[in-house]
Design an enzyme around this catalytic site. Structure first.
Site, PDB file in Angstrom:
ATOM      1  N   ARG A 119      32.041   1.082   2.721  1.00  0.00           N
ATOM      2  CA  ARG A 119      31.209   0.415   3.744  1.00  0.00           C
ATOM      3  C   ARG A 119      29.899   1.145   4.021  1.00  0.00           C
ATOM      4  NH1 ARG A 119      36.316  -0.081   5.487  1.00  0.00           N
ATOM      5  NH2 ARG A 119      37.166  -2.179   5.253  1.00  0.00           N
ATOM      6  N   LYS A 141      15.088  -1.686   0.244  1.00  0.00           N
ATOM      7  CA  LYS A 141      15.684  -2.858  -0.405  1.00  0.00           C
ATOM      8  C   LYS A 141      16.428  -2.411  -1.656  1.00  0.00           C
ATOM      9  CE  LYS A 141      13.121  -6.567  -1.152  1.00  0.00           C
ATOM     10  NZ  LYS A 141      11.918  -7.454  -1.252  1.00  0.00           N
ATOM     11  N   GLU A 183       0.862  -2.489  -9.956  1.00  0.00           N
ATOM     12  CA  GLU A 183       1.246  -2.564  -8.539  1.00  0.00           C
ATOM     13  C   GLU A 183       0.216  -1.825  -7.671  1.00  0.00           C
ATOM     14  OE1 GLU A 183       3.624  -4.578  -7.853  1.00  0.00           O
ATOM     15  OE2 GLU A 183       4.915  -4.607  -9.645  1.00  0.00           O
ATOM     16  N   LYS A 225       1.689   0.412   1.012  1.00  0.00           N
ATOM     17  CA  LYS A 225       2.948  -0.335   1.096  1.00  0.00           C
ATOM     18  C   LYS A 225       3.591  -0.094   2.465  1.00  0.00           C
ATOM     19  CE  LYS A 225       7.424  -1.520  -0.720  1.00  0.00           C
ATOM     20  NZ  LYS A 225       8.311  -1.823  -1.827  1.00  0.00           N
ATOM     21  N   GLU A 235      12.135  -8.033   6.121  1.00  0.00           N
ATOM     22  CA  GLU A 235      11.682  -9.256   5.478  1.00  0.00           C
ATOM     23  C   GLU A 235      12.065 -10.480   6.300  1.00  0.00           C
ATOM     24  OE1 GLU A 235      12.951  -9.822   1.281  1.00  0.00           O
ATOM     25  OE2 GLU A 235      10.952  -9.069   0.895  1.00  0.00           O
ATOM     26  N   ARG A 240       5.874  -9.353   4.750  1.00  0.00           N
ATOM     27  CA  ARG A 240       6.100  -8.561   3.550  1.00  0.00           C
ATOM     28  C   ARG A 240       5.702  -9.318   2.275  1.00  0.00           C
ATOM     29  NH1 ARG A 240      10.940  -4.170   3.740  1.00  0.00           N
ATOM     30  NH2 ARG A 240      11.021  -3.552   1.570  1.00  0.00           N
ATOM     31  N   ASN A 244       3.786  -9.528  -2.500  1.00  0.00           N
ATOM     32  CA  ASN A 244       4.075 -10.429  -3.610  1.00  0.00           C
ATOM     33  C   ASN A 244       2.788 -10.957  -4.254  1.00  0.00           C
ATOM     34  OD1 ASN A 244       6.618 -11.226  -4.715  1.00  0.00           O
ATOM     35  ND2 ASN A 244       5.994 -13.351  -4.322  1.00  0.00           N
ATOM     36  N   HIS A 247       2.321 -11.910  -7.895  1.00  0.00           N
ATOM     37  CA  HIS A 247       3.663 -12.112  -8.435  1.00  0.00           C
ATOM     38  C   HIS A 247       4.054 -13.588  -8.527  1.00  0.00           C
ATOM     39  CE1 HIS A 247       3.917  -7.820  -7.919  1.00  0.00           C
ATOM     40  NE2 HIS A 247       5.140  -7.770  -8.392  1.00  0.00           N
ATOM     41  N   HIS A 251       5.331 -13.824 -12.022  1.00  0.00           N
ATOM     42  CA  HIS A 251       6.712 -14.176 -12.375  1.00  0.00           C
ATOM     43  C   HIS A 251       6.757 -15.392 -13.285  1.00  0.00           C
ATOM     44  CE1 HIS A 251       8.506 -11.915  -8.695  1.00  0.00           C
ATOM     45  NE2 HIS A 251       8.572 -11.184  -9.794  1.00  0.00           N
ATOM     46  N   HIS A 263       6.290  -6.470 -16.987  1.00  0.00           N
ATOM     47  CA  HIS A 263       6.091  -6.864 -15.587  1.00  0.00           C
ATOM     48  C   HIS A 263       4.648  -6.551 -15.159  1.00  0.00           C
ATOM     49  CE1 HIS A 263       7.068  -7.802 -11.469  1.00  0.00           C
ATOM     50  NE2 HIS A 263       6.598  -6.618 -11.069  1.00  0.00           N
TER      51      HIS A 263
HETATM   52  N1  LIG Z   1      13.732  -2.546  -4.181  1.00  0.00           N
HETATM   53  C1  LIG Z   1      12.470  -2.913  -4.178  1.00  0.00           C
HETATM   54  O1  LIG Z   1      11.841  -3.057  -3.142  1.00  0.00           O
HETATM   55  C2  LIG Z   1      11.795  -3.130  -5.508  1.00  0.00           C
HETATM   56  C3  LIG Z   1      10.412  -3.320  -5.550  1.00  0.00           C
HETATM   57  C4  LIG Z   1       9.807  -3.462  -6.791  1.00  0.00           C
HETATM   58  C5  LIG Z   1      10.580  -3.442  -7.949  1.00  0.00           C
HETATM   59  N2  LIG Z   1      11.926  -3.266  -7.861  1.00  0.00           N
HETATM   60  C6  LIG Z   1      12.753  -3.235  -9.070  1.00  0.00           C
HETATM   61  O2  LIG Z   1      12.358  -2.133  -9.875  1.00  0.00           O
HETATM   62  C7  LIG Z   1      12.752  -2.386 -11.199  1.00  0.00           C
HETATM   63  C8  LIG Z   1      11.675  -1.896 -12.143  1.00  0.00           C
HETATM   64  O3  LIG Z   1      11.558  -0.501 -12.011  1.00  0.00           O
HETATM   65  P1  LIG Z   1      10.850   0.403 -13.125  1.00  0.00           P
HETATM   66  O4  LIG Z   1       9.579  -0.226 -13.512  1.00  0.00           O
HETATM   67  O5  LIG Z   1      10.850   1.779 -12.622  1.00  0.00           O
HETATM   68  O6  LIG Z   1      11.804   0.197 -14.410  1.00  0.00           O
HETATM   69  P2  LIG Z   1      13.035   1.074 -14.952  1.00  0.00           P
HETATM   70  O7  LIG Z   1      13.808   1.656 -13.864  1.00  0.00           O
HETATM   71  O8  LIG Z   1      13.749   0.230 -15.940  1.00  0.00           O
HETATM   72  O9  LIG Z   1      12.302   2.261 -15.733  1.00  0.00           O
HETATM   73  C9  LIG Z   1      11.577   1.956 -16.892  1.00  0.00           C
HETATM   74  C10 LIG Z   1      12.061   2.782 -18.096  1.00  0.00           C
HETATM   75  O10 LIG Z   1      11.600   4.118 -17.958  1.00  0.00           O
HETATM   76  C11 LIG Z   1      12.679   5.036 -18.103  1.00  0.00           C
HETATM   77  N3  LIG Z   1      12.322   6.198 -17.306  1.00  0.00           N
HETATM   78  C12 LIG Z   1      12.462   6.369 -15.977  1.00  0.00           C
HETATM   79  N4  LIG Z   1      11.902   7.502 -15.592  1.00  0.00           N
HETATM   80  C13 LIG Z   1      11.414   8.099 -16.695  1.00  0.00           C
HETATM   81  C14 LIG Z   1      10.710   9.303 -16.939  1.00  0.00           C
HETATM   82  N5  LIG Z   1      10.353  10.105 -15.942  1.00  0.00           N
HETATM   83  N6  LIG Z   1      10.378   9.602 -18.214  1.00  0.00           N
HETATM   84  C15 LIG Z   1      10.688   8.764 -19.232  1.00  0.00           C
HETATM   85  N7  LIG Z   1      11.327   7.602 -19.059  1.00  0.00           N
HETATM   86  C16 LIG Z   1      11.681   7.273 -17.801  1.00  0.00           C
HETATM   87  C17 LIG Z   1      13.879   4.237 -17.654  1.00  0.00           C
HETATM   88  O11 LIG Z   1      15.063   4.781 -18.170  1.00  0.00           O
HETATM   89  C18 LIG Z   1      13.569   2.873 -18.218  1.00  0.00           C
HETATM   90  O12 LIG Z   1      13.922   2.823 -19.565  1.00  0.00           O
HETATM   91  C19 LIG Z   1      13.042  -3.862 -11.293  1.00  0.00           C
HETATM   92  O13 LIG Z   1      14.426  -4.073 -11.449  1.00  0.00           O
HETATM   93  C20 LIG Z   1      12.592  -4.418  -9.959  1.00  0.00           C
HETATM   94  O14 LIG Z   1      13.350  -5.506  -9.528  1.00  0.00           O
HETATM   95  C21 LIG Z   1      12.543  -3.115  -6.670  1.00  0.00           C
HETATM   96 ZN   LIG Z   2       6.124  -6.061  -9.121  1.00  0.00          ZN
END
Ligand SMILES: NC(=O)c1ccc[n+]([C@@H]2O[C@H](COP(=O)([O-])OP(=O)(O)OC[C@H]3O[C@@H](n4cnc5c(N)ncnc54)[C@H](O)[C@@H]3O)[C@@H](O)[C@H]2O)c1
Ligand SMILES: [Zn+2]
Length: 365
Positions: A119, A141, A183, A225, A235, A240, A244, A247, A251, A263
Site C-alpha cells: 500500500r 506521476k 522538452e 516545470k 492534474e 498542467r 503538453n 504533444h 503524439h 519522441h
Molecule cells: N511521469 C511523468 O510525469 C513523465 C513525464 C514525461 C515522460 N514520462 C515517461 O518517460 C519515459 C521516457 O523516458 P526517457 O526518455 O528517459 O526514456 P528511457 O527511460 O527509455 O531511457 C532511454 C534509454 O536510455 C538508457 N539510459 C538511461 N540512462 C542512461 C545513461 N545515463 N547512459 C546511457 N543510457 C542510459 C535507457 O536504458 C534507455 O534505453 C516515457 O515512458 C514517458 O511516458 C513520464
Molecule cells: Zn514529452
C-alpha cells in the site's frame, strides 16, 4: 551535501537537488526508523552507471539490486508484478526504500511499484536521462503502459526526493539527449522566451560537454516545470496541460509513424506545427513562428509533418486519450515564451488552423 535547487519550498511535491557530479543523496531526510533500501534499475544500466551504483553502495551498506529489462515496451503491468514479487521474495517490508535509477521508463515503473507495494513505500528518483531530469522524474506521476494506451494506469506518488547528478549523462547516447532537448525547447516556448533562445542557439555538443551551459539547461527546465506543477499538482485544474505543448501534434506524428520517430523528434515537429496553427489563427506573429522554425533547423530536427495530410494528423490526434471527449485540444502560443490563453485554457486544433499553419511553414521554407 546535495545542492537543493530551491531556496524556499519546492514547487514540486518533493525536493529536487542538482549536482554536477554524481547524484548526492545526503540531503535525503532521515526517517524515524532506519529504512531498507533497494536499488531498482535496468539491466545493463547498472554496469553503464557503475560509478553511481558504487556511490549508492557506499551510502547504503548491504544495498540490494533488482533489475528490469530496458525499453518502453517493458513499462508494463507484468514487469511491475515481477518487481513486486521479487521484493516479496526477498522479504522487503514496510521499511523499504526504493531507489529508482534510470530514465523515465524506469522511474515511472519503479515509482508506481513503490506506490502500491504494501500500500505504498517511499522511493527516490535518480534520473539518468536528460528527459527524466527535466521532465519524467519530476512531479510525482508514475505509471505503466497498457494495451489501451500509454501511461493509462498509475498513481500520483511523490518521491522523497529527486536527486540529479549531471555526470550520469556522460554515457547518454545523442538520440536520448535530443529527446530531452525537445522538452527543454517546450519549456522555453511556453514559459520563458530568453531560455528558449538560449536552448535554440546552443549546439548540443556544448551541452554534452557539461559545465555551466548544461547546468543552466537542466536547472531552468526544472524550475519552469515546477511553476506549472505547483498550480496543478494532481492534474485537476487542467493547468498542467501547458506541459503538453507540442504533444498534441507530436503524439499524432508518433502514432502515424508506428512509433518509429523518436519522441523528441515528434515533439519538436509538434511544437512547430502547433505554433504554425496558432499563427494561422492570428494568435502568434510570423517572426515568432520563424524563431521556432529556426530552432528546429539549428538542432536538425526533421520535419516529420510533411509526410502526412493535415486531416490525417488531426485524425491521429483524436486517438490520443486526452482528446477522446470530442475536440482535439492544443496549447496555442501567443508569443515565444507565453501561451495565447492563460492556463488552464486551451484551444481546439481545427483542420483549418492546422492546414493554414502547415502552409505557412512551407511558404517559409
Ligand atoms: N511521469 C511523468 O510525469 C513523465 C513525464 C514525461 C515522460 N514520462 C515517461 O518517460 C519515459 C521516457 O523516458 P526517457 O526518455 O528517459 O526514456 P528511457 O527511460 O527509455 O531511457 C532511454 C534509454 O536510455 C538508457 N539510459 C538511461 N540512462 C542512461 C545513461 N545515463 N547512459 C546511457 N543510457 C542510459 C535507457 O536504458 C534507455 O534505453 C516515457 O515512458 C514517458 O511516458 C513520464
Ligand atoms: Zn514529452
Amino acid at each position: 551535501v546535495g545542492t537543493s535547487l530551491f531556496a524556499g519550498p519546492s514547487p514540486f511535491p518533493h525536493p529536487v537537488t542538482l549536482d554536477e557530479g554524481l547524484p548526492d543523496l545526503c540531503a535525503l531526510a532521515p526517517r524515524g526508523a532506519p529504512l531498507r533500501p533497494v536499488l531498482v534499475t535496468q539491466r545493463g544500466l547498472d554496469s553503464l552507471l557503475a560509478p553511481a551504483v558504487d556511490s549508492l553502495r557506499d551510502r547504503f551498506q548491504g544495498l540490494e539490486i533488482l533489475t528490469v529489462p530496458r525499453g518502453e515496451r517493458h513499462k508494463t503491468r507484468a514487469e511491475k508484478a515481477r518487481l513486486e514479487d521479487a521484493l516479496l521474495e526477498r522479504g522487503f517490508d514496510r521499511d523499504t526504500l526504493v531507489l529508482a535509477l534510470g530514465g523515465g521508463v524506469l522511474t515511472d515503473l519503479a515509482g508506481f511499484a513503490a506506490g502500491t507495494y504494501l500500500r505504498g513505500v517511499p522511493w527516490v528518483a535518480i534520473p539518468s536521462t536528460l528527459l527524466a531530469m527535466v521532465d519524467a522524474s519530476l512531479g510525482g506521476k508514475t505509471g505503466v503502459n497498457v494495451p489501451g494506451g500509454k501511461n493509462l494506469v498509475g498513481l500520483f506518488h511523490a518521491p522523497e526526493g529527486v536527486f540529479i547528478g549531471l555526470s550520469l549523462l556522460d554515457t547518454l547516447p545523442v538520440r536520448e539527449w535530443r529527446n530531452g532537448l525537445a522538452e527543454c525547447l517546450k519549456h522555453g516556448l511556453t514559459s520563458d522566451g530568453e531560455y528558449f533562445d538560449f536552448v535554440a542557439s546552443t549546439p548540443l555538443a556544448t551541452f554534452r560537454r557539461g559545465g555551466v551551459p548544461l547546468r543552466r539547461l537542466v536547472e531552468t527546465s526544472v524550475r519552469l516545470k515546477g511553476t506549472v506543477v505547483a498550480v496543478d499538482p494532481l492534474e485537476r485544474t487542467g493547468a498542467r496541460f501547458l506541459l503538453n505543448a507540442g504533444h498534441t501534434v507530436g503524439h499524432a506524428l508518433e502514432a502515424l509513424s508506428g512509433w518509429k520517430v523518436t519522441h523528441g523528434g515528434a515533439v519538436a515537429s509538434g511544437l512547430l506545427c502547433e505554433a504554425a496553427a496558432a499563427c494561422a489563427e492570428g494568435r502568434l506573429g510570423r517572426p515568432e513562428l520563424s524563431r521556432v522554425r529556426d530552432a528546429l533547423a539549428f538542432h536538425r530536427f526533421e520535419p516529420h509533418w510533411d509526410s502526412y495530410a493535415p486531416a490525417q494528423v488531426l485524425e491521429a490526434a483524436r486517438g490520443d486519450k486526452k482528446n477522446r471527449s470530442g475536440s482535439v485540444r492544443y496549447v496555442p502560443l501567443g508569443a515565444v515564451g507565453r501561451p495565447a490563453l492563460p492556463p488552464p485554457h486551451t484551444a481546439e486544433l481545427t483542420l483549418s488552423a492546422l492546414t493554414g499553419g502547415l502552409r505557412l511553414i512551407q511558404e517559409d521554407a
